[in-house]
Design an enzyme around this catalytic site. Structure first.
Site, PDB file in Angstrom:
ATOM      1  CD  GLU A  47     -71.483  -3.184  32.110  1.00 47.64           C
ATOM      2  OE1 GLU A  47     -72.629  -2.953  32.520  1.00 47.64           O
ATOM      3  OE2 GLU A  47     -71.113  -4.321  31.717  1.00 47.64           O
ATOM      4  CE  LYS A 127     -76.367  -2.768  30.811  1.00 48.02           C
ATOM      5  NZ  LYS A 127     -75.487  -3.633  31.631  1.00 48.02           N
ATOM      6  CB  CYS A 172     -73.142  -4.772  29.244  1.00 50.36           C
ATOM      7  SG  CYS A 172     -72.940  -6.490  29.782  1.00 50.36           S
TER       8      CYS A 172
END
Length: 313
Positions: A47, A127, A172
């Site tokens: 990430e 995300k 994540c």
């Protein structure tokens, strides 16, 4: 014939606040070159892999904040990575902070892209499950300001036909939510790629600090098994600008077993031989969704969408 994909997990050690993108890209290319020598088809980076993880500190100045984001991909600083992919015939997954101009305004996302062996972008993910908060917390040893610096991703959880299989992405904190895997599982995902930057210490729940590595693998292993897919999780590890981050980058089989794992907290490459056909036995037996899954009996409203079933009250 088995569909074998050699996947390299390219864990990164800390990136200093003053380290340039060009210097980071040199590190990324070096890992890709190692991967090529080991026969990799695909390399997975963490990430926000191009800079230090800036959400760990407070930034007031708008121009300074924008300086951590990429306005285009590729751009001159990152172009050598794309050139290396084309030269070496190795695809890659890369996380970065994206500055976009959409709907007549500036927007910021925590983004990942999938790039083919020809150096061309196959797909993009933004995300969705942003952790942290928007306010300043001076009593904490570091900040977690993703909710302040990023918008919630607006591209959903798509799956692409790539590298001989069906490939999806998450980032994540997405890995902690079963819906992330399930939406892609409903689309037949056979390989899910994700990068993470996860501190050892959680100021909001310090009693769980010793469980960080356990929880990291727990969610990825369960997501892999319950959806019959390979999961590749790659960390930014070590102490970065005072923040100690977990490592244990790994590749997990559809059985839920960890097949390879990094052992350091620095730049490290490990390689896994992923047989995408191993997904079939899980998708056609225990987790045959069409045969065994019955969301209409869950006591929830089921909304049918092109991306799968969405459940709500």
């Amino acid at each position: 014939m088995a569909r074998i994909l050699n996947v390299g997990i390219a864990q990164l050690g800390p990136i200093s606040r003053n380290e340039s993108r060009q210097d980071v890209v040199v590190r990324l290319v070096a890992l890709m070159e190692d991967a090529a020598r080991m026969g990799c088809d695909l390399v997975v980076y963490p990430e926000a892999a191009l800079t230090a993880f800036f959400p760990h500190w407070w930034i007031d100045d708008e121009d300074e904040l924008d300086s951590w984001f990429e306005r285009a991909m590729p751009n001159p600083a990152v172009q050598p990575l794309f050139d290396a992919a084309r030269r070496l015939k190795v695809g890659f997954h890369l996380g970065y902070a994206e500055l976009a101009f959409e709907d007549g305004r500036k927007r910021r996302f925590n983004t990942a892209i999938l790039v083919g062996k020809d150096g061309e972008i196959i797909g993009k993910y933004r995300k969705i499950h942003l952790p942290g908060y928007t306010d300043r917390r001076p009593g904490d040893p570091f900040q977690n300001l993703e909710k302040r610096y990023f918008e919630v991703g607006n591209l959903g959880f798509p799956v692409w036909h790539a590298f001989g299989g069906r490939v999806g992405m998450m980032i994540c904190n997405d890995r902690r939510w079963p819906e992330s895997y399930r939406v892609m599982g409903l689309q037949g995902a056979e390989l899910i790629l994700l990068g993470y930057n996860t501190p050892v210490h959680n100021p909001a729940m310090p009693e769980t600090d010793d469980l960080g590595n356990f929880h990291n693998q727990l969610v990825m292993q369960s997501g892999a098994y319950q959806n019959g897919t390979w999961v590749v999780g790659v960390a930014r590890a070590g102490v970065e600008e005072g923040v100690d981050q977990i490592g244990q980058s790994c590749v997990i089989a559809p059985s839920g077993e960890v097949v390879v794992q990094c052992t350091t907290l620095g730049d490290e490459l490990q390689v896994a031989r992923c047989d995408l056909d191993l997904c079939n036995s899980y998708k056609t037996s225990i987790f045959n969704f069409a045969k065994h899954r019955r969301p209409e009996h869950y006591g929830l409203i089921v909304e049918r969408t092109g991306a799968g079933d969405v459940l709500g009250r």
